[in-house]
Design an enzyme around this catalytic site. Structure first.
Site, PDB file in Angstrom:
ATOM      1  N   GLU A 117      -0.899 -10.919   2.766  1.00  0.00           N
ATOM      2  CA  GLU A 117      -0.630 -10.129   3.986  1.00  0.00           C
ATOM      3  C   GLU A 117      -0.916 -10.976   5.226  1.00  0.00           C
ATOM      4  O   GLU A 117      -0.151 -10.962   6.189  1.00  0.00           O
ATOM      5  CB  GLU A 117      -1.499  -8.868   3.995  1.00  0.00           C
ATOM      6  N   ASP A 125       2.858  -3.189   8.196  1.00  0.00           N
ATOM      7  CA  ASP A 125       1.835  -3.050   7.156  1.00  0.00           C
ATOM      8  C   ASP A 125       0.842  -1.947   7.527  1.00  0.00           C
ATOM      9  O   ASP A 125       0.719  -1.576   8.700  1.00  0.00           O
ATOM     10  CB  ASP A 125       1.096  -4.392   6.968  1.00  0.00           C
ATOM     11  N   GLY A 167       0.823  -1.221   0.000  1.00  0.00           N
ATOM     12  CA  GLY A 167       0.000   0.000   0.000  1.00  0.00           C
ATOM     13  C   GLY A 167       0.846   1.255   0.000  1.00  0.00           C
ATOM     14  O   GLY A 167       2.076   1.203   0.043  1.00  0.00           O
ATOM     15  N   ASP A 226      -6.793  -0.371   6.393  1.00  0.00           N
ATOM     16  CA  ASP A 226      -7.883   0.496   5.939  1.00  0.00           C
ATOM     17  C   ASP A 226      -8.677   1.010   7.135  1.00  0.00           C
ATOM     18  O   ASP A 226      -9.217   2.110   7.099  1.00  0.00           O
ATOM     19  CB  ASP A 226      -8.781  -0.278   4.971  1.00  0.00           C
ATOM     20  N   LYS A 257      -8.357  -4.873   6.273  1.00  0.00           N
ATOM     21  CA  LYS A 257      -7.285  -4.693   5.296  1.00  0.00           C
ATOM     22  C   LYS A 257      -7.716  -5.288   3.956  1.00  0.00           C
ATOM     23  O   LYS A 257      -8.654  -6.041   3.878  1.00  0.00           O
ATOM     24  CB  LYS A 257      -6.006  -5.408   5.773  1.00  0.00           C
TER      25      LYS A 257
HETATM   26  C1  5RP Z   1      -3.474  -3.627   0.985  1.00  0.00           C
HETATM   27  C2  5RP Z   1      -3.781  -3.174   2.355  1.00  0.00           C
HETATM   28  C3  5RP Z   1      -3.262  -1.843   2.778  1.00  0.00           C
HETATM   29  O1  5RP Z   1      -2.496  -2.000   3.910  1.00  0.00           O
HETATM   30  C4  5RP Z   1      -4.420  -0.926   3.071  1.00  0.00           C
HETATM   31  O2  5RP Z   1      -5.270  -0.889   1.930  1.00  0.00           O
HETATM   32  C5  5RP Z   1      -3.937   0.490   3.389  1.00  0.00           C
HETATM   33  O3  5RP Z   1      -3.372   1.054   2.253  1.00  0.00           O
HETATM   34  P1  5RP Z   1      -2.804   2.523   2.229  1.00  0.00           P
HETATM   35  O4  5RP Z   1      -1.563   2.531   3.050  1.00  0.00           O
HETATM   36  O5  5RP Z   1      -2.530   2.787   0.770  1.00  0.00           O
HETATM   37  O6  5RP Z   1      -3.847   3.442   2.777  1.00  0.00           O
HETATM   38  O7  5RP Z   1      -4.422  -3.833   3.137  1.00  0.00           O
HETATM   39  O8  5RP Z   1      -4.123  -4.827   0.667  1.00  0.00           O
END
Ligand code: 5RP
Length: 223
Positions: free
Chosen positions: A103, A81, A29, A84, A94
């Site tokens: 993940e 990581d 992400g 969301d 996520k």
């Molecule tokens: C990817 C994910 C990401 O960690 C999540 O979407 C957050 O992304 P970002 O840092 O771009 O806001 O789960 O599958």
């Protein structure tokens, strides 16, 4: 401070959780991309990385950071990581980047999960962000009915007008209309529906630490 600057702040702060000599699990992400850029500065002091997506692997390799297969590695010291959504217990939603299955695999192999996120991701109850679920394509219609049975609307995620295909060759359902009050029970239940590869609730693989980017600096939440 912009959202991008907040992401850079926590990406940099995550370096303090990387122990020299260890293998680092790397998520996916835009926030993790900031962490990867920061990790470049200590790439000669780590034993390598395990990546959760083709996109992160490409970015790591472009910087000359070694990427190992999960099968080559027994244990990962720390997994960094984004999320969301994250709640006050460290439970997360996520999969906004469609990488949720890998993940969860890398998180399960790691001793500690450090979530990096800007403050907009902190929620009281999970579910406002459409819940990503990776599914086997032939099960889509059946799973849409199952989610409807619990009050959710599940839509197939599209890319360029056609169903998105994940790194694992599957599809993503994004489910709206849910309030996930008991993430542990919800994850267990949905995971056992035939055709579900992975549900984007990370309760059994929750975060132990969250570095939250705020205009006042990085706030550290421990769970
Ligand atoms: C990817 C994910 C990401 O960690 C999540 O979407 C957050 O992304 P970002 O840092 O771009 O806001 O789960 O599958």
């Amino acid at each position: 401070m912009t959202q991008d600057e907040l992401k850079a702040l926590v990406g940099q702060a995550a370096l303090q959780y990387v122990t020299p000599g260890e293998i680092v699990g790397v998520g996916t992400g835009s926030t993790v991309n900031k962490f990867i850029d920061a990790l470049d500065t200590m790439k000669d002091r780590i034993a390598g990385t395990v990546s959760s997506s083709e996109a992160s692997t490409l970015r790591l390799r472009a910087l000359g950071i070694p990427v190992l297969e999960t099968s080559e590695v027994e244990e990962i010291g720390v997994y960094i990581d984004g999320a969301d959504e994250i709640d006050a217990r460290g439970y997360m939603v996520k999969g906004g980047g469609a990488a949720l299955t890998r993940e969860k695999i890398v998180a399960a192999q790691s001793l500690r999960f450090v979530c990096i996120a800007d403050e907009s991701k902190l929620v009281t109850t999970l579910g406002a962000f459409p819940l990503p679920v990776e599914v086997i394509p032939m099960a889509v219609a059946r799973l849409q009915r199952q989610f409807a049975g619990m009050g959710g609307q599940a839509r197939v995620r599209l890319k360029d007008g056609v169903p998105l295909v994940t790194d694992n060759g599957q599809h993503i359902l994004d489910v709206t209309g849910l309030q996930i009050g008991d993430p542990l029970a919800f994850e267990s239940e949905v995971n056992q529906w035939p055709g579900v590869v992975t549900v984007g609730v990370f309760a059994h693989q929750k975060a132990q630490v969250c570095l939250l980017g705020t205009p006042g600096g990085v706030k550290t939440l421990t769970f």
